[in-house]
Design an enzyme around this catalytic site. Structure first.
Site, PDB file in Angstrom:
ATOM      1  N   HIS A 155      -3.113  -3.256  -5.338  1.00 46.66           N
ATOM      2  CA  HIS A 155      -4.592  -3.739  -5.673  1.00 46.66           C
ATOM      3  C   HIS A 155      -4.704  -4.428  -6.862  1.00 46.66           C
ATOM      4  CE1 HIS A 155      -6.018  -1.208  -2.412  1.00 46.66           C
ATOM      5  NE2 HIS A 155      -7.046  -1.592  -2.637  1.00 46.66           N
ATOM      6  N   ARG A 188      -8.244   1.511 -10.280  1.00 53.38           N
ATOM      7  CA  ARG A 188      -7.220   2.182  -9.336  1.00 53.38           C
ATOM      8  C   ARG A 188      -6.744   3.573 -10.249  1.00 53.38           C
ATOM      9  NH1 ARG A 188      -8.324   1.427  -4.834  1.00 53.38           N
ATOM     10  NH2 ARG A 188      -6.227   1.718  -3.909  1.00 53.38           N
ATOM     11  N   HIS A 194      -3.742   5.669  -8.301  1.00 50.89           N
ATOM     12  CA  HIS A 194      -2.494   5.039  -9.215  1.00 50.89           C
ATOM     13  C   HIS A 194      -2.366   5.697 -10.421  1.00 50.89           C
ATOM     14  CE1 HIS A 194      -0.831   1.940  -6.335  1.00 50.89           C
ATOM     15  NE2 HIS A 194      -1.922   1.752  -6.076  1.00 50.89           N
ATOM     16  N   ASP A 198       1.374   2.349 -13.255  1.00 47.43           N
ATOM     17  CA  ASP A 198       1.274   1.485 -11.888  1.00 47.43           C
ATOM     18  C   ASP A 198       0.586   0.190 -12.147  1.00 47.43           C
ATOM     19  OD1 ASP A 198       2.757   3.656 -10.653  1.00 47.43           O
ATOM     20  OD2 ASP A 198       0.875   4.578  -9.613  1.00 47.43           O
TER      21      ASP A 198
END
Length: 256
Positions: A155, A188, A194, A198
């Site tokens: 994403h 995220r 996440h 990340d």
């Protein structure tokens, strides 16, 4: 893979069919391999992993707040939805119906970007932060999510690449656009799907992809049309939603 589902299930059959030519062209794009240039995710004993844990724990307290709802919104990777998410950043309403070249471009990039990110995730096999806990996340659990890998964030890669495209077309709004790209990635972390690292890798990933696209005709030819559409829409001077802009500005002040 979760990233694959989020992009491809969001694009309707009719849209995908009409863009077949773009998709076939985009598959010839050369994108950098993050398995080589991204740093490996942090290990359990390293300070970066401790920072990841603190960010995950801290953001569980955001459940049902405005920032949590923004994270839920940012989980939708439908190209039209992502484009509209940058309306406040560009300073005018981004109506996807009036930006067919932008929708086409993002749709054409979906498959090669997804393939790169999937390869990278399969290479590192890093588990998501909520796995093995009973902590809340901002999206529904599924086998596709729970069993998929975390590093790097797809994403975030997608959001940062989109932000870079818009910033290159509208350089006078680049600061605001890239800020929204950062927020998109941080969603995220807020969502709990996440780790912080990340997301940081996703920013690097998106930047590398954008840099690699600059002299590739399949990309540059579409960018000419994207700029023309954005300039025309900016001249229409349709204001974005004021309440949404306030939420995004508040989100920009957060630190994780």
């Amino acid at each position: 893979m979760r990233f694959r589902n989020a992009i491809f299930y969001a694009v309707s059959f009719s849209l995908a069919h009409s863009l077949f030519g773009y998709t076939a062209q985009a598959q010839q794009l050369n994108l950098p391999d993050g398995r080589a240039f991204l740093p490996p995710p942090p290990q359990a004993e390293e300070p970066a992993q401790q920072a990841d844990l603190r960010a995950f724990e801290k953001t569980r307290g955001l459940k049902d707040k405005a920032r949590w709802k923004l994270a839920q919104n940012d989980a939708n990777l439908n190209p039209s939805h992502v484009i509209k998410d940058f309306s406040c950043a560009v300073g005018f309403n981004l109506d996807p119906a009036k930006l067919p070249a932008m929708v086409n471009l993002l749709t054409s990039l979906a498959q090669p970007v997804e393939q790169d990110v999937s390869n990278e995730k399969d290479f590192w096999k890093r588990r998501r932060p909520f796995v093995g806990t009973n902590k809340d996340i901002c999206t529904a659990h599924s086998d596709g999510l729970d069993k998929s890998y975390a590093y790097p964030s797809g994403h975030t890669t997608w959001g940062w690449l989109t932000a870079s495209i818009l910033a290159s077309a509208l350089p006078d709004r680049a600061t605001q656009i890239m800020q929204r790209g950062r927020i998109f990635g941080e969603s995220r972390i807020v969502c709990g799907v996440h780790w912080k690292s990340d997301v940081q890798a996703g920013y690097m990933n998106g930047s590398a992809m954008f840099a690699a696209l600059q002299e590739q005709p399949a990309f540059t030819e579409q960018m000419t049309k994207v700029r023309q559409e954005l300039f025309a829409l900016r001249d229409a001077k349709t204001a974005p939603d004021a309440k949404t802009c306030v939420v995004e500005q508040q989100a920009a002040q957060d630190a994780f």
